[in-house]
Design a protein around this motif. Structure first.
Motif, short mmCIF file in Angstrom:
data_model
loop_
_atom_site.label_atom_id
_atom_site.label_comp_id
_atom_site.label_asym_id
_atom_site.label_seq_id
_atom_site.Cartn_x
_atom_site.Cartn_y
_atom_site.Cartn_z
N VAL A 38 40.64 45.64 44.96
CA VAL A 38 41.06 45.94 43.59
C VAL A 38 40.73 47.38 43.24
O VAL A 38 41.53 48.08 42.60
CB VAL A 38 40.37 44.97 42.60
N THR A 39 39.59 47.85 43.70
CA THR A 39 39.19 49.23 43.43
C THR A 39 40.15 50.21 44.09
O THR A 39 40.57 51.21 43.47
CB THR A 39 37.77 49.49 43.94
N ALA A 40 40.53 49.93 45.35
CA ALA A 40 41.45 50.82 46.06
C ALA A 40 42.81 50.87 45.36
O ALA A 40 43.42 51.93 45.22
CB ALA A 40 41.62 50.36 47.50
N VAL A 41 43.28 49.72 44.91
CA VAL A 41 44.57 49.67 44.22
C VAL A 41 44.48 50.39 42.88
O VAL A 41 45.38 51.15 42.51
CB VAL A 41 45.00 48.20 44.03
N ALA A 42 43.39 50.15 42.16
CA ALA A 42 43.21 50.81 40.87
C ALA A 42 43.17 52.32 41.02
O ALA A 42 43.77 53.07 40.23
CB ALA A 42 41.93 50.30 40.20
N GLY A 46 45.66 55.04 39.42
CA GLY A 46 45.09 55.93 38.42
C GLY A 46 44.55 55.22 37.20
O GLY A 46 44.59 55.75 36.08
N ILE A 47 44.02 54.00 37.41
CA ILE A 47 43.46 53.23 36.31
C ILE A 47 42.07 52.72 36.70
O ILE A 47 41.67 52.79 37.86
CB ILE A 47 44.35 52.04 35.93
N ALA A 48 41.34 52.20 35.73
CA ALA A 48 40.04 51.59 36.00
C ALA A 48 40.25 50.24 36.68
O ALA A 48 41.24 49.55 36.41
CB ALA A 48 39.26 51.41 34.71
N ALA A 49 39.32 49.87 37.55
CA ALA A 49 39.45 48.60 38.27
C ALA A 49 39.59 47.42 37.31
O ALA A 49 40.35 46.48 37.56
CB ALA A 49 38.25 48.40 39.19
N GLY A 50 38.86 47.47 36.22
CA GLY A 50 38.93 46.37 35.26
C GLY A 50 40.30 46.20 34.65
O GLY A 50 40.68 45.09 34.24
#
Length: 206
Positions: A38-42, A46-50
């Motif tokens: 999820v972090t890599a995709v976020a 260009g967005i926060a993981a949450g």
């Protein structure tokens, strides 16, 4: 009174979700399912993981959407060829050729769709889409049998054999960086497909 999103808000959310899926697809093609966190995709989006969880309940839900979108495009393209003009044997040849060339031209994503290690939810989607490929092949084979252009056979068995053979032939060249003669590979694969379906000889032409 319950709050309702405005049309502008809905369009913004849909655009953000679409952007997220596009970025996730690129990440999966680059690093595979296991590393597409999820972090890599976020980060790619260009967005926060949450913020990812505003659109998808889990990493698995996002992965399934990525798979469905990408795999459906390939099913649609194959369907257009197999259900298009020409006699059934020629459509079968062209369908296998188009599928193989698209895979070889987009090998990272194609490997992710066909064989890269993935979580169970993606594995279940793979099985579902294999059934769609089989149904397309079975339909054109049935048409060939009905028109006396292909010998009598069980279309479902032949379609299953074709689906498995195509994937198996492509997995190795897709999974390695070694150079392959794409024309030779595609020619050999289409010849196998025609023999499997009982076509009398390899059809030439495009």
């Amino acid at each position: 009174m319950a709050y309702r999103k405005t049309p502008a808000e809905i369009r913004r959310l849909e655009a953000a979700r679409e952007h997220l899926v596009v970025c996730a697809t690129e990440v999966v093609a680059d690093v595979g399912w296991a590393q597409a966190s999820v972090t890599a995709v976020a980060d790619a989006a260009g967005i926060a993981a949450g913020s990812v969880y505003q659109h998808f309940s889990s990493k698995s839900a996002l992965a399934v959407e990525v798979f469905r979108r990408a795999a459906q495009r390939e099913v649609d393209v194959l369907g257009e060829v197999l259900e298009g003009d020409g006699d059934p044997a020629d459509r079968l040849r062209r369908g296998v050729e188009v599928f193989a060339r698209r895979a070889l031209e987009n090998h990272d994503l194609a490997y992710a769709l066909l064989a890269a290690p993935a979580e169970p939810a993606v594995g279940a989607e793979r099985l579902a889409f294999r059934r769609r490929y089989r149904a397309l092949f079975a339909s054109v084979i049935e048409e060939g049998i009905a028109g006396d252009q292909l010998p009598r056979q069980d279309p479902e068995i032949t379609a299953a054999a074709l689906t498995g053979a195509i994937g198996e032939v492509l997995v190795h060249p897709l999974s390695t960086s070694a150079s392959e003669d794409a024309d030779l590979l595609v020619s050999g694969l289409t010849s196998v497909a025609l023999r499997c379906a009982g076509a009398a000889a390899v059809i030439s032409g495009s």
